[in-house]
Design a protein around this motif. Structure first.
Motif, short mmCIF file in Angstrom:
data_model
loop_
_atom_site.label_atom_id
_atom_site.label_comp_id
_atom_site.label_asym_id
_atom_site.label_seq_id
_atom_site.Cartn_x
_atom_site.Cartn_y
_atom_site.Cartn_z
N THR A 171 -37.75 -3.55 -25.90
CA THR A 171 -38.39 -3.07 -24.69
C THR A 171 -37.43 -2.14 -23.95
O THR A 171 -36.26 -2.49 -23.77
N ALA A 172 -37.93 -0.99 -23.53
CA ALA A 172 -37.12 -0.06 -22.74
C ALA A 172 -37.43 -0.26 -21.27
O ALA A 172 -38.60 -0.21 -20.86
N HIS A 173 -36.40 -0.52 -20.50
CA HIS A 173 -36.51 -0.67 -19.05
C HIS A 173 -35.79 0.52 -18.40
O HIS A 173 -35.04 1.24 -19.06
N LEU A 197 -32.04 -0.95 -22.55
CA LEU A 197 -32.87 -1.46 -23.62
C LEU A 197 -32.63 -2.95 -23.79
O LEU A 197 -31.48 -3.40 -23.84
N ARG A 242 -28.32 1.34 -19.72
CA ARG A 242 -28.57 2.78 -19.79
C ARG A 242 -27.27 3.57 -19.65
O ARG A 242 -27.09 4.61 -20.25
N ALA A 250 -30.56 3.08 -32.06
CA ALA A 250 -30.01 3.33 -30.73
C ALA A 250 -28.50 3.44 -30.86
O ALA A 250 -27.85 2.55 -31.37
N TRP A 284 -39.90 6.93 -28.20
CA TRP A 284 -38.61 6.26 -28.13
C TRP A 284 -37.47 7.25 -28.32
O TRP A 284 -36.42 7.13 -27.69
N LEU A 303 -35.93 8.95 -25.30
CA LEU A 303 -35.05 8.21 -24.39
C LEU A 303 -33.63 8.76 -24.48
O LEU A 303 -33.10 8.97 -25.55
#
Length: 182
Positions: free
Chosen positions: A86-88, A92, A105, A130, A158, A161
Motif C-alpha cells: 500500500t502506498a501512503h 510504502l 517516503r 522499490a 506505481w 511514485l
C-alpha cells in the motif's frame, strides 16, 4: 539387510547433509550482512492517506541495489512471502505474512518494473521493485525490494511514485540498474 535399505539410508543421510549445509550457508549470509543496515524503519501510527493500493501479491525478496542476485538474508527482508503493498503519502507499507516493512517516503528513491530480482526471474517486467535507502553503520545502503502483484495492470501508476531520497553517499553501493547486471 538388503541393498535397498542401505541405498535409502545413504540417500537420507545425503539429503540431511545437504539441508544442513544450505541452512548453514543462509545463516552465514545473514551474519555477513550485519553491516548492511542497523534496523529497518518502523511504521508510524499515522502513515498518511492511501495513495495507491492495497495491492496483493508475493513479496519476492530484497537485494543490494544494482545486483539482482545479491539477496538480503536478514529478517524480515530475507524470505518470500504472501504480501500486501500500500502506498501512503508518507511512504510504502509492505505487509508480509509475519512482519511489516515500512519504506518512508524520505528514503524512497523510486519504483520501477524489472524482470529479475532476488534470484527470481519473471518475463516482461513482472516484478515491481522499490529502490530505497536505509541507515547503515557507515552511511546508507541502497536496497531493491521486489513485489510480484496479482494485478499487473496497475504497475504504471506505481512506477509514477517518486520518493524524496537524495542519492546515496555510500561509495561501495552499486548504482547500476538491475537490468544492466543481467
Amino acid at each position: 539387510m538388503n541393498q535397498d535399505f542401505w541405498t535409502a539410508l545413504v540417500m537420507i543421510v545425503l539429503l540431511l547433509l545437504l539441508i544442513g549445509l544450505m541452512t548453514l550457508g543462509w545463516r552465514n549470509r545473514s551474519r555477513s550482512q550485519a553491516g548492511l543496515f542497523d534496523s529497518l524503519p518502523q511504521p508510524p501510527a499515522d502513515p498518511g492517506a492511501v495513495v495507491l493500493g492495497p495491492l496483493t501479491g508475493v513479496y519476492v525478496g530484497s537485494t543490494v541495489a544494482g545486483d539482482w542476485q545479491a539477496r538480503i538474508a536478514r529478517p524480515p527482508l530475507g524470505h518470500r512471502s504472501a504480501a500486501t503493498l500500500t502506498a501512503h503519502t508518507d511512504g510504502l507499507l509492505l505487509e508480509l505474512a509475519t512482519d511489516v516493512v515500512w519504506i518512508p517516503r524520505a528514503d524512497l528513491i523510486g519504483v520501477r518494473r524489472t524482470s529479475a530480482l532476488a534470484n527470481k526471474t519473471v518475463p516482461g517486467g513482472g516484478i515491481l521493485a522499490a529502490r530505497w535507502q536505509v541507515t547503515a553503520p557507515v552511511g546508507r545502503t541502497v536496497i531493491d525490494s521486489g513485489f510480484r502483484a496479482d494485478d499487473k495492470d496497475s504497475y504504471p501508476r506505481w512506477e509514477a511514485l517518486r520518493g524524496d531520497a537524495a542519492p546515496s553517499d555510500r561509495t561501495d553501493t552499486p548504482t547500476s540498474t538491475t537490468e544492466e547486471k543481467q
